[in-house]
Design a protein around this motif. Structure first.
Motif, PDB file in Angstrom:
ATOM      1  N   ARG A 237     -40.322  -8.154  29.335  1.00 27.18           N
ATOM      2  CA  ARG A 237     -41.515  -8.983  29.564  1.00 27.18           C
ATOM      3  C   ARG A 237     -41.078 -10.444  29.691  1.00 27.18           C
ATOM      4  N   ALA A 238     -41.610 -11.134  30.683  1.00 23.49           N
ATOM      5  CA  ALA A 238     -41.198 -12.522  30.929  1.00 23.49           C
ATOM      6  C   ALA A 238     -42.420 -13.422  31.021  1.00 23.49           C
ATOM      7  N   GLU A 239     -42.257 -14.667  30.590  1.00 24.50           N
ATOM      8  CA  GLU A 239     -43.294 -15.686  30.737  1.00 24.50           C
ATOM      9  C   GLU A 239     -42.652 -17.066  30.702  1.00 24.50           C
ATOM     10  N   ARG A 240     -43.317 -17.983  31.340  1.00 27.05           N
ATOM     11  CA  ARG A 240     -42.844 -19.363  31.346  1.00 27.05           C
ATOM     12  C   ARG A 240     -43.351 -20.060  30.090  1.00 27.05           C
ATOM     13  N   THR A 241     -42.491 -20.859  29.458  1.00 28.84           N
ATOM     14  CA  THR A 241     -42.873 -21.556  28.241  1.00 28.84           C
ATOM     15  C   THR A 241     -42.216 -22.929  28.229  1.00 28.84           C
ATOM     16  N   ARG A 242     -42.688 -23.768  27.335  1.00 30.21           N
ATOM     17  CA  ARG A 242     -42.157 -25.130  27.208  1.00 30.21           C
ATOM     18  C   ARG A 242     -41.885 -25.427  25.740  1.00 30.21           C
ATOM     19  N   GLN A 243     -40.702 -25.938  25.456  1.00 31.77           N
ATOM     20  CA  GLN A 243     -40.330 -26.343  24.108  1.00 31.77           C
ATOM     21  C   GLN A 243     -39.739 -27.739  24.188  1.00 31.77           C
ATOM     22  N   GLY A 244     -40.403 -28.686  23.506  1.00 32.69           N
ATOM     23  CA  GLY A 244     -39.982 -30.074  23.612  1.00 32.69           C
ATOM     24  C   GLY A 244     -40.180 -30.582  25.018  1.00 32.69           C
TER      25      GLY A 244
ATOM     26  N   SER B 260     -35.005 -11.616  22.156  1.00 34.69           N
ATOM     27  CA  SER B 260     -35.695 -12.693  22.864  1.00 34.69           C
ATOM     28  C   SER B 260     -34.655 -13.621  23.490  1.00 34.69           C
ATOM     29  N   VAL B 261     -34.802 -13.853  24.789  1.00 36.37           N
ATOM     30  CA  VAL B 261     -33.877 -14.709  25.538  1.00 36.37           C
ATOM     31  C   VAL B 261     -34.665 -15.889  26.105  1.00 36.37           C
ATOM     32  N   LEU B 262     -34.113 -17.095  25.928  1.00 36.82           N
ATOM     33  CA  LEU B 262     -34.690 -18.296  26.525  1.00 36.82           C
ATOM     34  C   LEU B 262     -33.680 -18.861  27.517  1.00 36.82           C
ATOM     35  N   LEU B 263     -34.080 -18.978  28.786  1.00 34.13           N
ATOM     36  CA  LEU B 263     -33.220 -19.548  29.816  1.00 34.13           C
ATOM     37  C   LEU B 263     -33.897 -20.784  30.385  1.00 34.13           C
ATOM     38  N   PRO B 264     -33.217 -21.934  30.376  1.00 37.15           N
ATOM     39  CA  PRO B 264     -33.834 -23.142  30.963  1.00 37.15           C
ATOM     40  C   PRO B 264     -34.041 -22.962  32.456  1.00 37.15           C
ATOM     41  N   LEU B 265     -35.178 -23.428  32.946  1.00 38.17           N
ATOM     42  CA  LEU B 265     -35.448 -23.313  34.373  1.00 38.17           C
ATOM     43  C   LEU B 265     -34.533 -24.224  35.193  1.00 38.17           C
ATOM     44  N   HIS B 266     -34.098 -25.336  34.593  1.00 43.07           N
ATOM     45  CA  HIS B 266     -33.223 -26.258  35.295  1.00 43.07           C
ATOM     46  C   HIS B 266     -32.105 -26.663  34.354  1.00 43.07           C
ATOM     47  N   LEU B 267     -30.863 -26.458  34.758  1.00 44.06           N
ATOM     48  CA  LEU B 267     -29.718 -26.858  33.956  1.00 44.06           C
ATOM     49  C   LEU B 267     -29.526 -28.363  34.042  1.00 44.06           C
TER      50      LEU B 267
ATOM     51  N   ALA C 294     -38.936 -17.321  29.140  1.00 44.67           N
ATOM     52  CA  ALA C 294     -38.758 -16.493  27.942  1.00 44.67           C
ATOM     53  C   ALA C 294     -38.800 -15.028  28.359  1.00 44.67           C
ATOM     54  N   ILE C 295     -37.738 -14.301  28.037  1.00 47.30           N
ATOM     55  CA  ILE C 295     -37.627 -12.886  28.401  1.00 47.30           C
ATOM     56  C   ILE C 295     -37.424 -12.074  27.123  1.00 47.30           C
TER      57      ILE C 295
END
Length: 430
Positions: free
Chosen positions: A344-351, A418-425, A357-358
């Motif tokens: 399951r995947a969704e876009r999220t924001r932290q800071g 739970s995996v968090l991958l930044p959308l932009h490095l 988020a996968i």
């Protein structure tokens, strides 16, 4: 009130002067039996004029005092408005408590930090929880005047998220030096703590790689030599027993060679060839490949949510999710017919960072609580077969992308990673 008293006093004084003057004038007229003289008329006019002058001056002073009061009230309002604006716009959280523990002020930053919307007519234990470390420090401050400077506390929100908070707390006192309340400043250090842990993890992996790369190469060379000599033992002219032994030697060498190859992949630095990566295609491709394996042909795979593209290395990310989903499939041991693996995947924001988020979940046997802290350690495995390096490599790939991977401790059944991958490095330093 003071102005009115002064005005009354001066008016009474003027009247007294006037009546005394009139009394002596009448006495003089009775004694002299003379008509009013010009001098007496002048004295009466002077007294009246003096009183009128006093009244005029007092009215001018009243107007000046009104103007000063108006300016002072305007300055007070401007100061209060400025203070409210400063507190509202502060990035740090601000809370003010009265003596009874009711929260009288809470700025938007602290509301977002603690994930609480309703503050009015509520005491701090109702909002923060009566047994939390944060509530205990506030209680000690209000009861004993204890000051706290740069204390770090962990706070768990009502949604189950753990926040790391930097805290400063100080009481304020009344005229008799009694404690009237307290003011608390909070800073969200959660992202800072995560970045520190990520840096430590990268340093740990780098040290592990530097130490083990040479050893792994030596193992690989020795295995190649043993494998070469074992080929001679597979000669058909040899007795069957020796031929079977040679086959087992070659099989074990292949297994060890796989371990060394995976260990080398972990030990050496990863070079990312970044581009926009469609994570839905990655996950779907991995699921299709695993579904073709006989062992997993009955597993039900599902991909749900919003798989937005991320910036990363497509080959490495595919390798990471292949290991992760294969690990979930192998965890279905005993439930092959009813096994499910859901991504399951969704876009999220932290800071200030946007993430994808996968969550990778299965309905397998799960992981015991005492083993959860060890799942990413090299060579640690609870499976009958396996090297114990799969999740370690997954973690290294995710961390190399400035992401995070964790085992969800709140899962009640099966296992969820739970995996968090930044959308932009971040751009590399120039």
């Amino acid at each position: 009130m003071l102005l009115a008293s002064v005005f009354l006093f001066l008016a009474l004084l003027a009247l007294a002067v006037y009546f005394i003057h009139k009394f002596f004038k009448e006495r003089r007229e009775k004694l002299d039996f003379n008509p009013k003289s010009p001098r007496a008329e002048n004295e009466t006019g002077f007294a009246v004029a003096a009183m009128q002058g006093v009244i005029t001056r007092m009215k001018e002073q009243e107007r000046e005092l009104d103007e000063l009061r108006r300016v002072a009230e305007q300055r007070a309002k401007e100061t209060a408005r400025l203070s409210e604006n400063v507190i509202r716009e502060m990035p740090s959280g601000v809370m003010v408590f009265n003596r009874a523990g009711f929260i009288t002020t809470a700025n938007p930053a602290v509301r977002a930090m603690l994930v609480v919307d309703t503050w009015s007519r509520r005491r701090f234990p109702e909002i923060l929880g009566p047994e939390t470390a944060l509530a205990e420090l506030i209680r000690e401050c209000l009861e004993r005047g204890k000051t706290v400077t740069r204390e770090t506390v962990e706070y768990r929100t009502a949604q189950g998220e753990t926040r790391v908070l930097g805290m400063s707390l100080s009481p304020f006192h009344g005229p008799a030096n009694e404690i009237e309340g307290a003011v608390c400043l909070l800073t969200d250090l959660t992202e800072t703590r995560r970045l520190q842990e990520q840096v430590r993890l990268k340093e740990h992996l780098a040290a592990l790689g530097a130490m083990s790369a040479g050893i792994a190469h030596e193992f690989k060379n020795s295995l190649a030599t043993i494998s070469g000599y074992s080929q001679f033992l597979r000669d058909e002219s040899l007795p069957p027993e020796q031929h079977a032994y040679a086959e087992k030697i070659v099989e074990e060498i292949r297994s060890l060679n796989q371990v060394v190859t995976e260990f080398l992949a972990i030990s050496k630095p990863l070079q990312l060839a970044t581009r926009a990566v469609d994570m839905r295609l990655i996950v779907r491709g991995v699921m299709d490949d695993l579904a073709r394996i006989e062992q997993f042909k009955n597993v039900v795979f599902r991909a749900e949510g919003d798989f937005v593209p991320v910036e990363g290395d497509e080959v490495l990310l595919r390798q990471a999710f292949m290991n992760l989903l294969r690990n979930s499939c192998e965890a279905l041991d005993g439930e092959p017919k009813n096994g499910r693996v859901t991504v399951r995947a969704e876009r999220t924001r932290q800071g200030e960072q946007d993430y994808l988020a996968i969550c990778v979940s299965d309905n397998g046997v799960g992981i015991a609580a005492e083993e959860r802290d060890n799942v990413f350690l090299p060579f640690y495995t609870t499976k009958k077969t396996g090297t114990g390096l799969g999740l370690t490599l997954v973690q290294k790939i995710i961390v190399s992308h400035n992401g995070r991977i964790s085992l969800d401790a709140t899962a009640t059944a099966g296992t969820t990673f739970s995996v968090l991958l930044p959308l932009h490095l971040p751009s590399p330093p120039s």
